[in-house]
Design a protein around this motif. Structure first.
Motif, short mmCIF file in Angstrom:
data_model
loop_
_atom_site.label_atom_id
_atom_site.label_comp_id
_atom_site.label_asym_id
_atom_site.label_seq_id
_atom_site.Cartn_x
_atom_site.Cartn_y
_atom_site.Cartn_z
N ILE A 19 0.83 -1.21 0.00
CA ILE A 19 0.00 0.00 0.00
C ILE A 19 0.86 1.26 0.00
N ASP A 20 2.07 1.21 0.58
CA ASP A 20 2.96 2.37 0.57
C ASP A 20 3.39 2.74 -0.84
N ASP A 21 3.49 1.75 -1.71
CA ASP A 21 3.92 2.00 -3.08
C ASP A 21 2.75 2.28 -4.01
N ALA A 22 1.54 2.13 -3.52
CA ALA A 22 0.37 2.28 -4.39
C ALA A 22 -0.78 2.96 -3.67
N SER A 23 -0.46 4.05 -2.99
CA SER A 23 -1.46 4.68 -2.14
C SER A 23 -2.52 5.47 -2.89
N ASN A 24 -2.30 5.79 -4.15
CA ASN A 24 -3.27 6.57 -4.91
C ASN A 24 -3.69 5.84 -6.19
N VAL A 25 -3.81 4.52 -6.11
CA VAL A 25 -4.16 3.73 -7.29
C VAL A 25 -5.56 4.11 -7.76
N VAL A 26 -5.67 4.45 -9.05
CA VAL A 26 -6.96 4.80 -9.64
C VAL A 26 -7.43 3.75 -10.63
N GLY A 27 -6.59 2.76 -10.90
CA GLY A 27 -6.97 1.69 -11.80
C GLY A 27 -6.01 0.53 -11.67
N GLU A 28 -6.55 -0.67 -11.69
CA GLU A 28 -5.72 -1.85 -11.65
C GLU A 28 -6.29 -2.90 -12.59
N GLU A 29 -5.40 -3.75 -13.07
CA GLU A 29 -5.79 -4.75 -14.06
C GLU A 29 -4.85 -5.94 -13.90
N VAL A 30 -5.35 -7.13 -14.23
CA VAL A 30 -4.52 -8.33 -14.22
C VAL A 30 -4.55 -8.91 -15.61
N ASP A 32 -2.41 -12.09 -17.86
CA ASP A 32 -1.41 -13.18 -17.87
C ASP A 32 -0.71 -13.33 -16.53
N GLY A 33 -1.46 -13.21 -15.45
CA GLY A 33 -0.93 -13.46 -14.12
C GLY A 33 -0.13 -12.34 -13.50
N VAL A 34 -0.08 -11.16 -14.15
CA VAL A 34 0.65 -10.01 -13.62
C VAL A 34 -0.35 -8.90 -13.34
N GLY A 35 -0.20 -8.25 -12.20
CA GLY A 35 -1.04 -7.11 -11.87
C GLY A 35 -0.41 -5.82 -12.34
N TYR A 36 -1.24 -4.94 -12.86
CA TYR A 36 -0.80 -3.61 -13.30
C TYR A 36 -1.62 -2.59 -12.54
N ALA A 37 -0.98 -1.48 -12.19
CA ALA A 37 -1.69 -0.42 -11.48
C ALA A 37 -1.27 0.94 -12.03
N ILE A 38 -2.26 1.81 -12.15
CA ILE A 38 -2.04 3.20 -12.51
C ILE A 38 -2.28 4.01 -11.24
N ASP A 39 -1.28 4.80 -10.88
CA ASP A 39 -1.29 5.55 -9.63
C ASP A 39 -1.34 7.04 -9.96
N ASP A 40 -2.27 7.77 -9.37
CA ASP A 40 -2.43 9.20 -9.63
C ASP A 40 -1.79 9.98 -8.49
N ASP A 41 -0.74 10.72 -8.80
CA ASP A 41 -0.04 11.57 -7.82
C ASP A 41 0.59 10.79 -6.68
N GLY A 42 1.03 9.57 -6.92
CA GLY A 42 1.61 8.79 -5.83
C GLY A 42 3.12 8.83 -5.78
N LEU A 43 3.79 9.14 -6.88
CA LEU A 43 5.25 9.12 -6.94
C LEU A 43 5.74 10.56 -7.00
N ASP A 44 6.06 11.13 -5.84
CA ASP A 44 6.49 12.53 -5.78
C ASP A 44 5.52 13.43 -6.54
N ASP A 45 4.24 13.23 -6.33
CA ASP A 45 3.17 13.98 -6.98
C ASP A 45 3.13 13.80 -8.49
N ALA A 46 3.66 12.68 -8.99
CA ALA A 46 3.60 12.38 -10.42
C ALA A 46 2.78 11.11 -10.63
N GLU A 47 2.02 11.07 -11.70
CA GLU A 47 1.27 9.88 -12.05
C GLU A 47 2.27 8.79 -12.43
#
Length: 189
Positions: A19-30, A32-47
């Motif tokens: 959760i520390d690495d994905a605190s602002n997740v706005v979308g996730e998808e799986v 072929d067995g891998v999870g993908y996440a789009i994070d809004d403003d979570g990395l030094d205020d960058a998407e």
């Protein structure tokens, strides 16, 4: 990250530190067995984009800041994948003094965003809420209008267009307004 039981809605949390690495997740998808996440403003205020282990919730790669050639990323909403696991998102970009919304592909390794379909943000559209591709490869774009109507359009990723938004009759939330969020298709449908 967590899994949700389809029978009783019980949550099972995956890991304790993701959760520390994905605190602002706005979308996730799986895919072929891998999870993908789009994070809004979570990395030094960058998407950003990251991948995660669907069994443990551990972050595998990233977060990697999203970038676009010749411009900046202003906002990001949702995540979806095509059959070949091409990662899609809805992104607001600022290029050449213009702000616009697009369905875009995301390079998971570099964070490079490539606009595919410019979204016609008019006729009362107030919020883009979802993106989902069915097993036939048809990508649907979901939104809310000022009239509290939930709407959907079909995107043609190859042509870079989408159909006019159509009313989704019967979609209501607890307060009487229409809404859609977290939309996806079963892989076999």
């Amino acid at each position: 990250f967590a899994t949700i039981s389809p029978t009783d809605a019980a949550l099972t949390f995956l890991g304790t530190d993701s959760i520390d690495d994905a605190s602002n997740v706005v979308g996730e998808e799986v895919c072929d067995g891998v999870g993908y996440a789009i994070d809004d403003d979570g990395l030094d205020d960058a998407e950003s984009v990251l991948t995660w282990d669907i069994e443990t919730g551990a972050v595998l790669t990233g977060p990697t800041a999203l970038a676009i050639a010749g411009g900046t990323i202003e906002n990001v909403v949702e995540a979806d994948t095509l059959a070949a696991c091409t990662l899609l998102t809805i992104v607001q970009v600022y290029i050449d003094l213009e702000t616009s919304w697009h369905i875009a592909s995301v390079d998971r390794a570099t964070g490079l965003v490539t606009p595919l379909v410019e979204i016609d943000y008019s006729d009362g559209l107030v919020e883009l809420t979802g993106l989902a591709t069915d097993s036939a490869g048809v990508t649907y774009l979901f939104a809310d209008f000022t009239t509290n109507d939930a709407v959907v359009a079909v995107a043609d990723l190859s042509a870079g267009t989408h159909t006019p938004f159509q009313l989704m009759d019967g979609v209501r939330d607890l307060y009487g307004d229409n809404f859609t969020h977290g939309i996806d298709f079963d892989a076999v449908d």
